[in-house]
Design a protein around this motif. Structure first.
Motif, PDB file in Angstrom:
ATOM      1  N   GLY A  49       0.834  -1.205   0.000  1.00 32.94           N
ATOM      2  CA  GLY A  49       0.000   0.000   0.000  1.00 32.94           C
ATOM      3  C   GLY A  49       0.866   1.251   0.000  1.00 32.94           C
ATOM      4  N   HIS A  50       0.277   2.399  -0.368  1.00 36.91           N
ATOM      5  CA  HIS A  50       1.028   3.653  -0.233  1.00 36.91           C
ATOM      6  C   HIS A  50       1.282   3.944   1.243  1.00 36.91           C
ATOM      7  CE1 HIS A  50      -0.513   4.981  -4.431  1.00 36.91           C
ATOM      8  NE2 HIS A  50       0.756   4.679  -4.519  1.00 36.91           N
ATOM      9  N   TRP A  51       0.344   3.565   2.068  1.00 32.65           N
ATOM     10  CA  TRP A  51       0.548   3.649   3.509  1.00 32.65           C
ATOM     11  C   TRP A  51      -0.369   2.647   4.187  1.00 32.65           C
ATOM     12  CZ3 TRP A  51      -2.423   7.287   0.935  1.00 32.65           C
ATOM     13  CH2 TRP A  51      -3.728   7.501   1.417  1.00 32.65           C
ATOM     14  N   THR A  52      -0.179   2.509   5.497  1.00 33.71           N
ATOM     15  CA  THR A  52      -0.913   1.513   6.262  1.00 33.71           C
ATOM     16  C   THR A  52      -1.704   2.206   7.352  1.00 33.71           C
ATOM     17  OG1 THR A  52       0.761  -0.160   5.836  1.00 33.71           O
ATOM     18  CG2 THR A  52      -0.626  -0.501   7.766  1.00 33.71           C
ATOM     19  N   ILE A  53      -2.930   1.783   7.542  1.00 31.13           N
ATOM     20  CA  ILE A  53      -3.758   2.290   8.636  1.00 31.13           C
ATOM     21  C   ILE A  53      -3.838   1.164   9.669  1.00 31.13           C
ATOM     22  CG2 ILE A  53      -5.994   3.284   9.273  1.00 31.13           C
ATOM     23  CD1 ILE A  53      -6.361   3.856   6.186  1.00 31.13           C
TER      24      ILE A  53
END
Lengths: 431, 439
Positions: free
Chosen positions: A203-207
């Motif tokens: 992912g572009h970032w992780t939540i």
């Protein structure tokens, strides 16, 4: 903005995306939730907008064949306890190969991926939020130039192990490098005119919904968010008996919705466990499937057996919970500061249960070990009920979680990250 | 001029269809390997292949693997199965290419014929196989093949002439020597020889890919390389149709039913020699050199008498055969090793383990040049009712020529590193490289 949320059709994996989906909606964003048709009812019952894509996956049938081998390999303690640095290349290759064949490429069936890409090309989302195994979301995001983020339901064991695998591959001669996950995603992306990029896995970032002391860092951008319970297909109803404090300490015994439906369970037989726990000075509430209830022995008066319960309705009234270690149960108990006895045996359940014990918030009993007899579960539970340190440990995790921003509070961060990662102007409809 | 009718080509699967199929079969191998099944562990590519073969033998002459395949590592039984007409490379009663890409493997559990080659090269129907055997017999058969010895040796020596002091066993010696001798014997033009040398590594996985799924890019590269090899051979054959010379292609074209010519079969024979034969010869040469260098006293025997190259080849074929897993299908009900198998069952012979069966071979792990001349010595490395048997004489000729030349001209040979074997190569266990130096 337009936010496309996706989770493969399995309730436990969908539940974790519901509160953030609602946070985005109530912040004024347009949110649609895509999955295989089998999940449509669950999505709409959650008050969200469903986009059924492709045909239903067959992972249950496939796992019927593969589960014994998959579990045999993944009983590896170095894996389950999050010690990826100890994992050898041979294990990592086997793990990636069988999980890609039997799980990732099953729950992301071709027709589901293709229709999701088609939908995204038409609807043009700004952001795709995907359950961490629903790589279809990443494929659709890349194909349309949308920003995309993984929304974790548990500690990021998967990406840690994958990173270790990539490192092990780098140490091998090029001729021997075999990454089944990347290989599958490569031809899947090529089907849509795209080349493989590592963000399709990360992912572009992780939540991340885990409390800080249970979170696993991956050296990638992470947005922490508070876990909010959503009980999924079980109707959240507060029954009359739950509207008063219990006379004796209340103990909940439950196994998760996934273990209930798949039959892969680590819990000792419910009847034996119940009879034993009932010997404690406690009120015992147990969720037992209707068909299993017939097989139960006569139980003492301090036991209440129900088919199902909304965990966030019952847990605040409990003094302790005994469960299988699953993500939703663990996190709901943690949020309410309830000491837990986790009979965990698979995947991230083991790491989470171990952390629980390390943080003094509960007890980890591997159910397949000698030490997990019904009598031992009772004795350990007795300890958890009488020693205040467990309650204090659980309260520490609870306060960590309460200090983590709620879904509504992270929406501005997601907006900002979306602006940074979205391809300007999006892409032409054919990539 | 009669030509072989070519069956309608099967629809080419998409990358996603083929990739998913290969991934699924690979998943089966890993899952059952994790449960301890020795045959699945072999296919998955665990390092200690010989002890896995012993585990198979410990389970009796024949047992059913968790994958559903019947497996044997029994020496006597393997010899019998090599000659049994009830075991063949095709599913009984089927036409056309043997492919299972569009099957639902989760339901069929079919893990034979894993990778489609786009043609029946490795799975000829009985009639075609017999035709090819009849064609090859008078030219490249067991009795006729030695006639090409001088040609083969000449081209091998040319490769040795150009070797630098440090070189790679496979890239610089085995592969060019095998391709050179093949090109000379068949009478291929120099351009085809050069291109064949480049194509061979991509064709390499053909034998492995019957049981072990290659990575998708390798499967695609293999299919492309196979098509190109066929084109090269078609061009060479069509030259010889109009302009015959003293080479094997011309001789093959002169053979045929009632003396007629069948260019189609000649092309197929040439493709088999280049794809199956060359891979087996390269692997056998590499295995032989590695075995000899690891057993100094045997290497000394060969240096003292390079004429024993044939013994070295035969013992290598037993000790480290180029096809270690032979995949067969029962053609009817058949009794094997005390079990009654129905028709259409998958049977795999662990050739390498069978050839180390202590019941058949004294001190089986010992590599010895004296063994092949002993009475009763036999192995099944080049036997079998399939493509392997067809190319066996040429493989023997090539390997013997190379080993003899190496013994004559490179007595100071020594390894300068560790051998690297190809990934996903449980059938051939193909050596990819070994750095060598000559004094």
């Amino acid at each position: 903005m337009k936010v496309l949320v996706t989770a493969f059709a399995m309730d436990a994996h969908f539940n974790g995306v519901v509160p953030l989906s609602w946070a985005l909606r109530t912040a004024g964003h347009d949110v649609r939730v895509a999955s295989q048709p089998a999940l449509t009812d669950s999505i709409t019952r959650a008050g969200l907008t469903a986009v059924p894509v492709g045909t239903d996956h067959q992972v249950q049938a496939v796992m019927g064949v593969m589960a014994p081998g998959v579990f045999a390999l993944h009983r590896n303690p170095d894996y389950l306890e999050n010690r990826p640095e100890l994992l050898g290349a041979e294990f990592l290759e086997a793990s990636a190969s069988m999980l890609t064949a039997a799980f990732y490429a099953q729950i992301n069936n071709d027709s589901m991926i293709d229709e999701l890409v088609d939908f995204a090309r038409w609807w043009r989302p700004d952001l795709v939020v995907w359950e961490p195994f629903t790589f279809a979301g990443a494929v659709a995001a890349q194909a349309t130039g949308a920003a995309h983020a993984r929304l974790l339901w548990g500690p990021d064991l998967f990406l840690r192990v994958h990173d270790r695998f990539r490192q092990a591959l780098g140490e091998m001669p090029a001729e021997h490098r075999d990454d089944a996950l990347e290989e599958w995603l490569t031809w899947t992306l090529e089907r849509h005119g795209e080349a493989f990029r590592p963000e399709v896995i990360s992912g572009h970032w992780t939540i991340d919904q885990m409390p800080p002391s249970v979170r696993l860092p991956t050296a990638r951008p992470t947005v922490p968010v508070r876990f909010i319970p959503y009980n999924g297909p079980v109707p959240a109803v507060v029954p009359p008996w739950l509207r008063a404090d219990p006379e004796r300490p209340r103990v909940l015994l439950t196994q998760g919705i996934t273990e209930r439906s798949t039959g892969f369970t680590g819990l000792p037989r419910a009847g034996e466990l119940l009879a034993s726990i009932a010997e404690l000075d406690a009120e015992v509430v147990a969720t037992v499937k209707a068909e299993e209830r017939e097989g139960l022995p006569p139980l003492p008066a301090n036991v209440r057996v129900v088919d199902s319960l909304s965990l966030h309705a019952v847990l605040p009234t409990c003094a302790a919970v005994v469960h299988h270690g699953g993500a939703g149960t663990w996190a709901t108990a943690a949020l309410h500061g309830i000491p837990q006895l986790a009979l965990a045996w698979q995947w991230d359940d083991v790491f989470r249960a171990g952390q629980l014990e390390k943080l003094g918030a509960g007890v980890f009993l591997p159910p397949h070990s000698e030490g997990a007899s019904a009598g031992r579960v009772r004795d350990k539970l007795g300890q958890v009920l009488t020693e205040p340190s467990f309650r204090q440990g659980a309260a520490r995790i609870r306060s960590e979680m309460l200090r983590t921003p709620a879904p509504s509070e992270v929406v501005p961060t997601l907006e900002e990250l979306t602006g940074r990662h979205r391809s300007p102007g999006g892409r032409s409809p054919r990539g | 001029m009669p030509t072989t009718p070519t069956p309608a080509p099967a629809a080419v699967p998409t990358d996603s269809e083929l990739g998913r199929h290969l991934l699924t079969v690979r998943g089966f191998h890993f899952v059952f390997a994790a449960l301890g099944d020795p045959y699945a562990r072999r296919l998955r590519g665990e390092a200690d292949h010989l002890s896995l073969g012993e585990l198979v033998r410990d389970r009796g002459p024949l047992h059913r693997s968790a994958l559903g395949t019947w497996v044997t590592a029994d020496g006597r039984l393997s010899a019998r199965l090599s000659d049994d007409p009830l075991l063949a490379v095709r599913h009984p009663g089927t036409d056309g290419p043997q492919e299972h890409v569009r099957d639902n493997v989760w339901e069929t559990w079919r893990t034979c014929h894993v990778t489609p080659l786009g043609e029946d090269l490795l799975t000829p129907a009985a009639a075609e196989r017999d035709r090819l055997a009849a064609l090859l017999g008078p030219v490249l058969g067991p009795r006729t093949c030695p006639a090409w010895q001088t040609d083969a040796e000449r081209s091998v020596h040319r490769v040795l002439d150009g070797l630098p002091p440090r070189f790679d066993l496979v890239r610089d010696l085995a592969r060019p020597a095998v391709v050179g001798s093949l090109a000379t014997v068949l009478g291929l033009p120099d351009t085809a020889r050069t291109e064949l040398l480049e194509l061979l590594p991509a064709c390499g996985p053909a034998l492995d890919s019957t049981l072990c799924p290659p990575r998708l890019p390798a499967a695609r590269a293999m299919a492309r390389a196979l098509r190109r090899v066929r084109e090269l051979m078609e061009a060479a054959v069509s030259t010889r149709v109009t302009d015959p010379a003293g080479d094997a292609l011309s001789a093959l074209l002169a053979v045929g039913p009632e003396g007629g010519r069948d260019p189609g079969d000649t092309v197929t024979a040439a493709v088999l020699s280049a794809v199956v034969g060359a891979e087996m010869a390269v692997v056998t040469v590499a295995n032989a050199v590695m075995a000899l260098l690891a057993h100094g006293e045997q290497w000394s025997l060969l240096l003292a008498d390079p004429g024993r190259a044939a013994d070295a080849v035969e013992e290598t074929l037993r000790w480290a055969p180029p096809v270690t897993l032979r995949s067969l299908i029962t053609q009817g009900e058949v009794e094997i090793g005390g079990e009654t198998l129905e028709a259409d069952q998958h049977v795999v012979v662990l050739v390498d383990a069978a050839q180390r069966d202590p019941e058949l071979y004294a001190d089986p792990d010992r590599f010895s040049l004296d063994r092949p001349s002993r009475p009763g010595f036999a192995h099944v490395a080049l036997a079998g009712p399939d493509h392997v048997r067809l190319v066996a004489p040429l493989v023997r000729l090539q390997c013997t020529a190379v080993l003899r030349a190496v013994a004559e001209r490179l007595p100071g040979l020594r390894p300068e590193g560790e051998p690297l074997r190809r990934g996903r190569s449980p059938v051939v266990r193909a050596p990819l490289s070994l750095p060598l130096a000559q004094k």
